[in-house]
Design a protein around this motif. Structure first.
Motif, mmCIF file in Angstrom:
data_model
loop_
_atom_site.group_PDB
_atom_site.id
_atom_site.type_symbol
_atom_site.label_atom_id
_atom_site.label_comp_id
_atom_site.label_asym_id
_atom_site.label_seq_id
_atom_site.Cartn_x
_atom_site.Cartn_y
_atom_site.Cartn_z
ATOM 1 N N ALA A 134 0.812 -1.222 0.000
ATOM 2 C CA ALA A 134 0.000 0.000 0.000
ATOM 3 C C ALA A 134 0.844 1.271 0.000
ATOM 4 O O ALA A 134 0.480 2.263 -0.644
ATOM 5 C CB ALA A 134 -0.951 0.006 1.195
ATOM 6 N N LYS A 135 1.967 1.273 0.719
ATOM 7 C CA LYS A 135 2.789 2.495 0.742
ATOM 8 C C LYS A 135 3.426 2.742 -0.623
ATOM 9 O O LYS A 135 3.534 3.895 -1.061
ATOM 10 C CB LYS A 135 3.848 2.389 1.837
ATOM 11 N N GLY A 136 3.840 1.670 -1.290
ATOM 12 C CA GLY A 136 4.368 1.837 -2.638
ATOM 13 C C GLY A 136 3.325 2.383 -3.588
ATOM 14 O O GLY A 136 3.608 3.254 -4.428
ATOM 15 N N TYR A 137 2.105 1.881 -3.440
ATOM 16 C CA TYR A 137 1.000 2.400 -4.256
ATOM 17 C C TYR A 137 0.735 3.866 -3.939
ATOM 18 O O TYR A 137 0.520 4.687 -4.843
ATOM 19 C CB TYR A 137 -0.251 1.567 -3.999
ATOM 20 N N ALA A 138 0.778 4.205 -2.650
ATOM 21 C CA ALA A 138 0.461 5.575 -2.230
ATOM 22 C C ALA A 138 1.454 6.591 -2.780
ATOM 23 O O ALA A 138 1.060 7.682 -3.222
ATOM 24 C CB ALA A 138 0.418 5.644 -0.704
ATOM 25 N N GLN A 145 16.852 9.640 -10.140
ATOM 26 C CA GLN A 145 15.831 10.568 -10.613
ATOM 27 C C GLN A 145 14.770 9.788 -11.368
ATOM 28 O O GLN A 145 15.048 8.790 -12.024
ATOM 29 C CB GLN A 145 16.432 11.661 -11.494
ATOM 30 N N ASP A 146 13.521 10.243 -11.206
ATOM 31 C CA ASP A 146 12.381 9.613 -11.872
ATOM 32 C C ASP A 146 12.316 8.110 -11.603
ATOM 33 O O ASP A 146 12.058 7.321 -12.521
ATOM 34 C CB ASP A 146 12.415 9.850 -13.386
ATOM 35 N N GLU A 147 12.547 7.718 -10.359
ATOM 36 C CA GLU A 147 12.511 6.300 -10.010
ATOM 37 C C GLU A 147 11.935 6.115 -8.617
ATOM 38 O O GLU A 147 11.719 7.082 -7.869
ATOM 39 C CB GLU A 147 13.906 5.686 -10.090
ATOM 40 N N ALA A 148 11.715 4.870 -8.284
ATOM 41 C CA ALA A 148 11.260 4.496 -6.939
ATOM 42 C C ALA A 148 12.343 3.665 -6.271
ATOM 43 O O ALA A 148 13.087 2.932 -6.924
ATOM 44 C CB ALA A 148 9.960 3.702 -7.014
ATOM 45 N N LEU A 149 12.424 3.794 -4.963
ATOM 46 C CA LEU A 149 13.350 3.001 -4.157
ATOM 47 C C LEU A 149 12.589 2.505 -2.934
ATOM 48 O O LEU A 149 12.022 3.302 -2.186
ATOM 49 C CB LEU A 149 14.545 3.846 -3.723
ATOM 50 N N SER A 150 12.573 1.198 -2.741
ATOM 51 C CA SER A 150 11.929 0.615 -1.565
ATOM 52 C C SER A 150 12.937 -0.217 -0.798
ATOM 53 O O SER A 150 13.655 -1.032 -1.389
ATOM 54 C CB SER A 150 10.744 -0.266 -1.972
ATOM 55 N N THR A 159 8.295 -1.911 -6.569
ATOM 56 C CA THR A 159 9.491 -2.008 -5.725
ATOM 57 C C THR A 159 9.142 -2.363 -4.282
ATOM 58 O O THR A 159 9.909 -3.056 -3.613
ATOM 59 C CB THR A 159 10.304 -0.699 -5.754
ATOM 60 N N ASP A 160 7.979 -1.926 -3.803
ATOM 61 C CA ASP A 160 7.569 -2.219 -2.432
ATOM 62 C C ASP A 160 7.414 -3.728 -2.206
ATOM 63 O O ASP A 160 8.096 -4.314 -1.348
ATOM 64 C CB ASP A 160 6.268 -1.463 -2.121
#
Length: 319
Positions: free
Chosen positions: A164-168, A224-229, A274-275
């Motif tokens: 859910a946090k990754g989605y948020a 930049q322009d990415e996600a990190l979990s 990624t989450d």
């Protein structure tokens, strides 16, 4: 050539006059927003919109809130089809996808035993709770056409904490993009999503030293322009009477805390993937976890094991 070169970056502070930020306690963690907008009023309104969206998602998918949609699903899911929102279907569908992809290393039904733990008070799930737990994502059935879900066993309970946090944070980036904002950082606990760069420089994300001091950073990543979990055993845990670290990342096949790894960080295009991937790799272990990440396009991982050794996926160059 490696996709990334991991380096340490030092830079002077940005001009803060057009940067707008806020930090709030939402989703059981600390949510931070920083964005750039030339106009003060619009910038502050954009920050407020992100926080409002985070609060909305938290209210809908908090398994402990009796008013939440997820609480209602857990209460009635074993009795027959339960009508749910299109968004809930999307979240459950993604969770079940990662259950299949990882052969159950990621399992949204871990809650049937996971809800017996309280990491703030040092409370373990009882042996009876372990005995009665049913952890099997395959017992969750979606009817996408009717927008409904049902459980195949009365002891099934779903928790979307691993997704859910990754989605948020992805939803936050969507909202900001609709407002024309091009530079932002949104984080919720171990999940971060970056929009654009930091006005001509990359954002710098830090991976904590799992056994270091509170703010000690092991690796810094220019992104930049990415996600990190990042999934780690150092955020929500307690040490039991036997000296064992009891943490919140449970191995669905045993119902107990996964071991062998202390931290997994996954880099990719969005937090919605990624989450759950960082949790999956943590449970799977170094070898199988890296095999999974190396088989997926656009994703990279950094793993720190229980001995302090660091492992990198194929597209990463060591610092």
């Amino acid at each position: 050539m490696p996709r990334f070169l991991l380096i340490l970056l030092l830079f002077s502070p940005a001009a803060w006059c057009q940067w707008h930020s806020d930090t709030q306690a939402i989703m059981g963690t600390e949510v931070r927003v920083m964005l750039w907008h030339a106009e003060d009023k619009q910038g502050r309104a954009a920050v407020d919109a992100v926080m409002a969206e985070m609060q909305r998602i938290d209210a809908a998918y908090n398994p402990w809130d009796k008013q939440s949609e997820l609480y209602r699903v857990n209460l009635h899911g074993a009795k027959g089809l339960v009508s749910v929102s299109a968004e809930m279907i999307k979240l459950l569908d993604k969770g079940l996808y990662y259950g299949r992809l990882t052969d159950g290393a990621f399992d949204i039904t871990f809650a049937s035993v996971g809800h017996g733990y309280d990491y703030r008070t040092g409370k373990k799930a009882t042996q009876q709770q372990h005995n009665e737990a049913v952890i099997d994502y395959r017992l969750v059935t979606l009817d996408r056409q009717k927008k409904a879900v049902r459980f195949g066993h009365p002891n099934i309970k779903v928790d979307l904490g691993g997704i859910a946090k990754g989605y948020a944070i992805d939803r936050a980036v969507e909202l900001l993009g609709e407002q024309g904002i091009e530079h932002a950082s949104i984080s919720a606990g171990g999940d971060t999503r970056l929009l654009g760069d930091r006005r001509g420089r990359p954002w710098v994300a830090g991976i904590k030293n799992p056994r270091g001091t509170k703010n000690e950073i092991a690796i810094k990543l220019p992104l930049q322009d990415e996600a990190l979990s990042t999934s780690g055993d150092y955020e929500r845990f307690f040490i039991d009477e036997n000296g064992e670290r009891i943490h919140h990342i449970l191995n669905p096949k045993t119902g107990y805390s996964a071991n062998g790894i202390t931290s997994v960080s996954v880099i990719g295009p969005n937090g919605f993937d990624t989450d759950p991937l960082s949790t999956s790799v943590f449970v799977m272990g170094v070898e199988k976890g890296l095999q999974l990440i190396n088989s997926l396009a656009d994703f990279e991982a950094i793993i720190i094991d229980e001995y302090g050794m660091t492992f990198y996926s194929q597209g990463l160059g060591e610092p």
